[in-house]
Design a protein around this motif. Structure first.
Motif, PDB file in Angstrom:
ATOM      1  N   LEU A   1      -3.044   5.967   5.763  1.00  0.00           N
ATOM      2  CA  LEU A   1      -3.184   4.520   5.519  1.00  0.00           C
ATOM      3  C   LEU A   1      -4.123   3.894   6.558  1.00  0.00           C
ATOM      4  O   LEU A   1      -4.947   3.049   6.219  1.00  0.00           O
ATOM      5  CB  LEU A   1      -1.809   3.840   5.544  1.00  0.00           C
ATOM      6  CG  LEU A   1      -0.891   4.177   4.369  1.00  0.00           C
ATOM      7  CD1 LEU A   1       0.504   3.600   4.599  1.00  0.00           C
ATOM      8  CD2 LEU A   1      -1.465   3.675   3.048  1.00  0.00           C
TER       9      LEU A   1
ATOM     10  N   VAL B   1       6.673  -2.912   2.481  1.00  0.00           N
ATOM     11  CA  VAL B   1       6.527  -1.784   1.568  1.00  0.00           C
ATOM     12  C   VAL B   1       7.321  -2.061   0.292  1.00  0.00           C
ATOM     13  O   VAL B   1       7.980  -3.096   0.168  1.00  0.00           O
ATOM     14  CB  VAL B   1       7.004  -0.458   2.233  1.00  0.00           C
ATOM     15  CG1 VAL B   1       6.264  -0.226   3.541  1.00  0.00           C
ATOM     16  CG2 VAL B   1       8.511  -0.440   2.441  1.00  0.00           C
TER      17      VAL B   1
ATOM     18  N   ARG C   1       0.847  -1.200   0.000  1.00  0.00           N
ATOM     19  CA  ARG C   1       0.000   0.000   0.000  1.00  0.00           C
ATOM     20  C   ARG C   1       0.877   1.243   0.000  1.00  0.00           C
ATOM     21  O   ARG C   1       0.411   2.342  -0.308  1.00  0.00           O
ATOM     22  CB  ARG C   1      -0.893   0.011   1.247  1.00  0.00           C
ATOM     23  CG  ARG C   1      -1.838  -1.180   1.354  1.00  0.00           C
ATOM     24  CD  ARG C   1      -2.638  -1.111   2.634  1.00  0.00           C
ATOM     25  NE  ARG C   1      -3.556   0.025   2.630  1.00  0.00           N
ATOM     26  CZ  ARG C   1      -4.038   0.610   3.733  1.00  0.00           C
ATOM     27  NH1 ARG C   1      -3.677   0.156   4.930  1.00  0.00           N
ATOM     28  NH2 ARG C   1      -4.864   1.617   3.647  1.00  0.00           N
ATOM     29  N   LEU C   2       2.141   1.054   0.403  1.00  0.00           N
ATOM     30  CA  LEU C   2       3.053   2.187   0.557  1.00  0.00           C
ATOM     31  C   LEU C   2       4.348   1.921  -0.204  1.00  0.00           C
ATOM     32  O   LEU C   2       4.916   0.835  -0.119  1.00  0.00           O
ATOM     33  CB  LEU C   2       3.361   2.382   2.054  1.00  0.00           C
ATOM     34  CG  LEU C   2       4.354   3.472   2.433  1.00  0.00           C
ATOM     35  CD1 LEU C   2       3.907   4.847   1.960  1.00  0.00           C
ATOM     36  CD2 LEU C   2       4.555   3.486   3.953  1.00  0.00           C
TER      37      LEU C   2
ATOM     38  N   VAL D   1       1.329  10.091   6.613  1.00  0.00           N
ATOM     39  CA  VAL D   1       1.213   8.910   5.755  1.00  0.00           C
ATOM     40  C   VAL D   1       0.583   7.763   6.537  1.00  0.00           C
ATOM     41  O   VAL D   1      -0.348   7.101   6.067  1.00  0.00           O
ATOM     42  CB  VAL D   1       2.613   8.500   5.214  1.00  0.00           C
ATOM     43  CG1 VAL D   1       2.560   7.142   4.527  1.00  0.00           C
ATOM     44  CG2 VAL D   1       3.128   9.572   4.262  1.00  0.00           C
ATOM     45  N   ARG D   2       1.082   7.544   7.742  1.00  0.00           N
ATOM     46  CA  ARG D   2       0.534   6.474   8.586  1.00  0.00           C
ATOM     47  C   ARG D   2      -0.956   6.713   8.846  1.00  0.00           C
ATOM     48  O   ARG D   2      -1.772   5.801   8.710  1.00  0.00           O
ATOM     49  CB  ARG D   2       1.306   6.438   9.920  1.00  0.00           C
ATOM     50  CG  ARG D   2       0.822   5.366  10.892  1.00  0.00           C
ATOM     51  CD  ARG D   2       1.360   5.600  12.290  1.00  0.00           C
ATOM     52  NE  ARG D   2       0.857   6.866  12.844  1.00  0.00           N
ATOM     53  CZ  ARG D   2       1.329   7.429  13.952  1.00  0.00           C
ATOM     54  NH1 ARG D   2       2.340   6.876  14.589  1.00  0.00           N
ATOM     55  NH2 ARG D   2       0.824   8.571  14.393  1.00  0.00           N
TER      56      ARG D   2
ATOM     57  N   PRO E   1       0.289   1.377  -5.503  1.00  0.00           N
ATOM     58  CA  PRO E   1       0.281   1.679  -4.069  1.00  0.00           C
ATOM     59  C   PRO E   1      -0.686   2.820  -3.784  1.00  0.00           C
ATOM     60  O   PRO E   1      -1.020   3.595  -4.682  1.00  0.00           O
ATOM     61  CB  PRO E   1       1.733   2.098  -3.785  1.00  0.00           C
ATOM     62  CG  PRO E   1       2.270   2.551  -5.108  1.00  0.00           C
ATOM     63  CD  PRO E   1       1.560   1.746  -6.139  1.00  0.00           C
ATOM     64  N   GLU E   2      -1.154   2.890  -2.537  1.00  0.00           N
ATOM     65  CA  GLU E   2      -2.072   3.979  -2.197  1.00  0.00           C
ATOM     66  C   GLU E   2      -1.312   5.271  -1.913  1.00  0.00           C
ATOM     67  O   GLU E   2      -1.819   6.364  -2.147  1.00  0.00           O
ATOM     68  CB  GLU E   2      -2.909   3.587  -0.976  1.00  0.00           C
ATOM     69  CG  GLU E   2      -3.922   2.504  -1.296  1.00  0.00           C
ATOM     70  CD  GLU E   2      -4.412   1.805  -0.038  1.00  0.00           C
ATOM     71  OE1 GLU E   2      -5.003   2.472   0.828  1.00  0.00           O
ATOM     72  OE2 GLU E   2      -4.186   0.587   0.078  1.00  0.00           O
ATOM     73  N   VAL E   3      -0.107   5.119  -1.372  1.00  0.00           N
ATOM     74  CA  VAL E   3       0.725   6.290  -1.078  1.00  0.00           C
ATOM     75  C   VAL E   3       2.152   6.029  -1.563  1.00  0.00           C
ATOM     76  O   VAL E   3       2.680   4.933  -1.400  1.00  0.00           O
ATOM     77  CB  VAL E   3       0.750   6.602   0.440  1.00  0.00           C
ATOM     78  CG1 VAL E   3       1.645   7.811   0.730  1.00  0.00           C
ATOM     79  CG2 VAL E   3      -0.656   6.843   0.990  1.00  0.00           C
TER      80      VAL E   3
END
Ligand code: URA
Ligand code: URA
Length: 253
Positions: free
Chosen positions: A249, A146, A105-106, A245-246, A183-185
Motif C-alpha cells: 500500500l 479499512v 484501499r484495504l 500488505v503495508r 479495494p487495492e488489497v
C-alpha cells in the motif's frame, strides 16, 4: 502430424518471423524460417506483443478484471433484507453486514459472525475482532479506515464453519460490495474466507504470506485472528504477512 497441421505450423512460423522483423518482442519460433531480409523502412514502430497470442487464438484465459459497480451498500443491504436464503437465518439474531470505509484501499474478510457479532450486528467485535483491530493498528491504520466483512452474514450454530452451500448463497453480496469499493488489497482471514474468495485447493498454511489475485485485486491470505488467540506463536507470521500488505500500500500511493 497431419498435412493441415504442418501447413498451419509453417504458416504461423512465417507470420511470427514477420512480426519479429517488425520489432515485435517476445517471440520464439523454435525453428528458424528462411532468413528474413532486413526491414526496408527503419525504424519500425514497435507493436505490442498481444497480436502474437491472437494468432493462436487465446491460449490462456484473459485475466478477468473486476468492473466497478455503481450500486450502493444500502441497495445491497436492502436486497439482503431479512434474509432466509440459507439455513443460517434460523438461529441468528442479526444479519451482520460489511462495515467501515467505503473508499478503503484495504479490506479484511473473515468467515462468519460469532456470538458477539450476532448480538451487536457488527463484524469482528468479539475477542478475535479486538485482535484484528490491533493488527490493523499495527500497520498504521485505524479500524475506521479499512473495510471489514465476512463471507457469511449470519452466525452459524456453535460457531461451526459455514457449509459450501451456505457460503455460496451469501458470498455474492460480499463480491458486490467488493465491486463497489474496489479495494487495492483484500486480506482473507483463515482457510474458509480464503477458499471462498480464491479458487484454490491449497490451504492457508501454504498460501499465507504470498499475494494472490482476485480479478486484479491483490489478495493476502493470513491466519484468522481466532486461530492466533489459540496459538499466539503464529502472530509472528501474521505480522510478516501484514507488513507485506503495508509495504504494498505504501509503494502504490
Ligand atoms: N470471526 C469471523 O470470521 N468473523 C467475525 O466477524 C468474527 C469472528
Ligand atoms: N503485529 C504483531 O505483532 N502481531 C500480529 O499478529 C499483527 C501485528
Amino acid at each position: 502430424m497431419s498435412k493441415e497441421l504442418l501447413d498451419l505450423v509453417t504458416e504461423t512460423k512465417k507470420q511470427l518471423e514477420h512480426l519479429r522483423v517488425l520489432g515485435v518482442e517476445g517471440i520464439q519460433a523454435s525453428t528458424a524460417v528462411a532468413p528474413a531480409p532486413p526491414p526496408a523502412l527503419a525504424p519500425v514502430e514497435k507493436i505490442s506483443p498481444e497480436p502474437v497470442t491472437s494468432l493462436f487464438g487465446d491460449l490462456t484465459p484473459a485475466p478477468v478484471k473486476l468492473e466497478r459497480s455503481t450500486e450502493t451498500f444500502e441497495q445491497i443491504h436492502a436486497e439482503i433484507g431479512d434474509c432466509t436464503r440459507c439455513p443460517l437465518h434460523q438461529e441468528r439474531t442479526h444479519v451482520v453486514h460489511t462495515e467501515g470505509n467505503r473508499k478503503a484501499r484495504l479490506m479484511f474478510v473473515g468467515e462468519a459472525p460469532g456470538a458477539d457479532e450476532d448480538a451487536q450486528a457488527r463484524p469482528f467485535v468479539g475477542r478475535a475482532g479486538q485482535l484484528l483491530t490491533k493488527i490493523i493498528e499495527a500497520i498504521g491504520l485505524k479500524r475506521e479506515e479499512v473495510l471489514i466483512g465476512n463471507v457469511n452474514r449470519c452466525r452459524p450454530p456453535l460457531n461451526r464453519a459455514p457449509t459450501t452451500e451456505e457460503a455460496a448463497t451469501c458470498k455474492p453480496y460480499l463480491l458486490r460490495e467488493i465491486a463497489v469499493v474496489q479495494p487495492e488489497v483484500i486480506v482473507v482471514l483463515g482457510n474458509t474466507a480464503m477458499k471462498n474468495l480464491l479458487d484454490t485447493r491449497e490451504g492457508i498454511t501454504r498460501l499465507r504470506g504470498t499475494f494472490q489475485d482476485y480479478k486484479g485485486i491483490k489478495v493476502m491470505p493470513t491466519f484468522h485472528p481466532a486461530y492466533l488467540l489459540r496459538d499466539p506463536s503464529k502472530k509472528r507470521e501474521t505480522w510478516e504477512d501484514l507488513k507485506k500488505v503495508r509495504d504494498y500500500l505504501d509503494s502504490h500511493r
